[in-house]
Design a protein around this motif. Structure first.
Motif, PDB file in Angstrom:
ATOM      1  N   MET A  51      54.740  48.564  79.046  1.00 15.75           N
ATOM      2  CA  MET A  51      54.989  47.122  79.095  1.00 15.75           C
ATOM      3  C   MET A  51      55.563  46.605  77.779  1.00 15.75           C
ATOM      4  SD  MET A  51      54.533  46.142  82.156  1.00 15.75           S
ATOM      5  CE  MET A  51      54.720  44.390  81.863  1.00 15.75           C
ATOM      6  N   THR A  54      59.161  47.650  77.764  1.00 16.49           N
ATOM      7  CA  THR A  54      59.867  46.916  78.814  1.00 16.49           C
ATOM      8  C   THR A  54      60.105  45.466  78.402  1.00 16.49           C
ATOM      9  OG1 THR A  54      58.993  48.342  80.552  1.00 16.49           O
ATOM     10  CG2 THR A  54      59.733  46.158  81.218  1.00 16.49           C
ATOM     11  N   VAL A  55      59.103  44.831  77.827  1.00 19.49           N
ATOM     12  CA  VAL A  55      59.248  43.433  77.408  1.00 19.49           C
ATOM     13  C   VAL A  55      60.295  43.326  76.295  1.00 19.49           C
ATOM     14  CG1 VAL A  55      58.060  41.528  76.231  1.00 19.49           C
ATOM     15  CG2 VAL A  55      56.998  42.641  78.202  1.00 19.49           C
ATOM     16  N   SER A  58      63.628  43.857  77.843  1.00 17.05           N
ATOM     17  CA  SER A  58      64.005  42.707  78.670  1.00 17.05           C
ATOM     18  C   SER A  58      64.465  41.530  77.822  1.00 17.05           C
ATOM     19  CB  SER A  58      62.835  42.295  79.570  1.00 17.05           C
ATOM     20  OG  SER A  58      62.508  43.345  80.452  1.00 17.05           O
ATOM     21  N   CYS A 112      67.989  41.521  84.485  1.00 11.47           N
ATOM     22  CA  CYS A 112      67.583  41.051  83.151  1.00 11.47           C
ATOM     23  C   CYS A 112      68.798  40.606  82.341  1.00 11.47           C
ATOM     24  CB  CYS A 112      66.818  42.146  82.423  1.00 11.47           C
ATOM     25  SG  CYS A 112      65.169  42.425  83.096  1.00 11.47           S
ATOM     26  N   MET A 126      60.458  35.460  81.180  1.00 13.83           N
ATOM     27  CA  MET A 126      59.511  36.409  80.592  1.00 13.83           C
ATOM     28  C   MET A 126      58.239  36.527  81.435  1.00 13.83           C
ATOM     29  SD  MET A 126      60.994  37.963  78.243  1.00 13.83           S
ATOM     30  CE  MET A 126      59.577  38.984  77.954  1.00 13.83           C
ATOM     31  N   ILE A 127      57.763  35.424  81.983  1.00 18.71           N
ATOM     32  CA  ILE A 127      56.593  35.484  82.865  1.00 18.71           C
ATOM     33  C   ILE A 127      56.915  36.349  84.083  1.00 18.71           C
ATOM     34  CG2 ILE A 127      55.141  34.115  84.420  1.00 18.71           C
ATOM     35  CD1 ILE A 127      55.321  31.869  82.249  1.00 18.71           C
ATOM     36  N   VAL A 130      56.990  40.119  82.991  1.00 17.01           N
ATOM     37  CA  VAL A 130      55.664  40.693  82.738  1.00 17.01           C
ATOM     38  C   VAL A 130      54.870  40.815  84.045  1.00 17.01           C
ATOM     39  CG1 VAL A 130      53.438  40.331  81.604  1.00 17.01           C
ATOM     40  CG2 VAL A 130      55.568  39.959  80.338  1.00 17.01           C
ATOM     41  N   LEU A 131      54.748  39.729  84.782  1.00 18.08           N
ATOM     42  CA  LEU A 131      53.944  39.755  86.006  1.00 18.08           C
ATOM     43  C   LEU A 131      54.614  40.550  87.126  1.00 18.08           C
ATOM     44  CD1 LEU A 131      52.548  36.113  86.128  1.00 18.08           C
ATOM     45  CD2 LEU A 131      51.460  38.188  85.230  1.00 18.08           C
ATOM     46  N   ARG A 133      56.703  43.237  86.780  1.00 28.62           N
ATOM     47  CA  ARG A 133      56.761  44.683  86.543  1.00 28.62           C
ATOM     48  C   ARG A 133      55.387  45.314  86.383  1.00 28.62           C
ATOM     49  NH1 ARG A 133      62.136  45.708  82.872  1.00 28.62           N
ATOM     50  NH2 ARG A 133      63.580  45.440  84.596  1.00 28.62           N
ATOM     51  N   LEU A 134      54.401  44.532  86.061  1.00 20.56           N
ATOM     52  CA  LEU A 134      53.061  45.065  85.784  1.00 20.56           C
ATOM     53  C   LEU A 134      52.455  45.869  86.945  1.00 20.56           C
ATOM     54  CD1 LEU A 134      50.889  45.158  83.571  1.00 20.56           C
ATOM     55  CD2 LEU A 134      49.971  43.044  84.523  1.00 20.56           C
TER      56      LEU A 134
END
Length: 184
Positions: A51, A54-55, A58, A112, A126-127, A130-131, A133-134
């Protein structure tokens, strides 16, 4: 695994860099790196490092799309794909963008980059990243950290379900997108 354990903290940093590259280099599969994270570091750390990379990737993709723009995207991706996904993101906004990031089979790395060109706000983007791909990355990290258990009944069921779900989403992504556009 042995090679990475000999590298200490450098192994952790290298994996985060690999995950960053997975986002910004279109042909590196996120599923493979997500599994590798679980295999190398266990479910918790593998997911965390996946993560983080990834973040960061992204953010970089959004920034490239926003600052450098369409010429770079057209050099990286097929022109028709850029137009198709750009139109969808621009027309339907954040809810459909989130759904496309969440579900397998959509070109989430391309999305992205395209998000940086769209009217999507960065915080919502961004939310969504994160949510969205988690959940799948958590499954990949779990599967990677338990390779011996993949042959257990629950491992086979989880793997088959994930494979079927991913295949269905990929094969019927246009129909799924049309349905999402009506529902959201």
């Amino acid at each position: 695994q042995v090679l990475f354990s000999d590298l200490g903290w450098v192994a952790h940093a290298l994996f985060i860099v690999a995950q960053f590259l997975q986002v910004v280099v279109p042909f590196i599969p996120g599923q493979a790196t997500g599994l590798a994270g679980g295999y190398l570091f266990g479910t918790g750390l593998g997911l965390l490092y996946t993560m983080i990379g990834t973040v960061i990737g992204s953010v970089a993709a959004y920034y490239v799309g926003n600052r450098v723009g369409r010429p770079v995207l057209l050099a990286l991706f097929d022109d028709g794909a850029v137009r198709r996904w750009d139109d969808r993101v621009a027309e339907h906004g954040l809810p459909v963008f989130f759904a496309m990031i969440l579900l397998p089979g959509f070109p989430d790395d391309l999305l992205c980059f395209l998000a940086g060109l769209s009217a999507l706000r960065f915080d919502g983007y961004m939310i969504s990243v994160v949510l969205g791909r988690l959940p799948l990355f958590a499954l990949y990290a779990y599967a990677g950290s338990n390779p011996g258990q993949l042959w257990s009944v629950e491992g086979v069921v989880l793997t088959v379900c994930l494979g079927v779900f991913s295949s269905v989403c990929f094969v019927w992504r246009d129909e799924l997108f049309a349905w999402l556009s009506r529902v959201v």
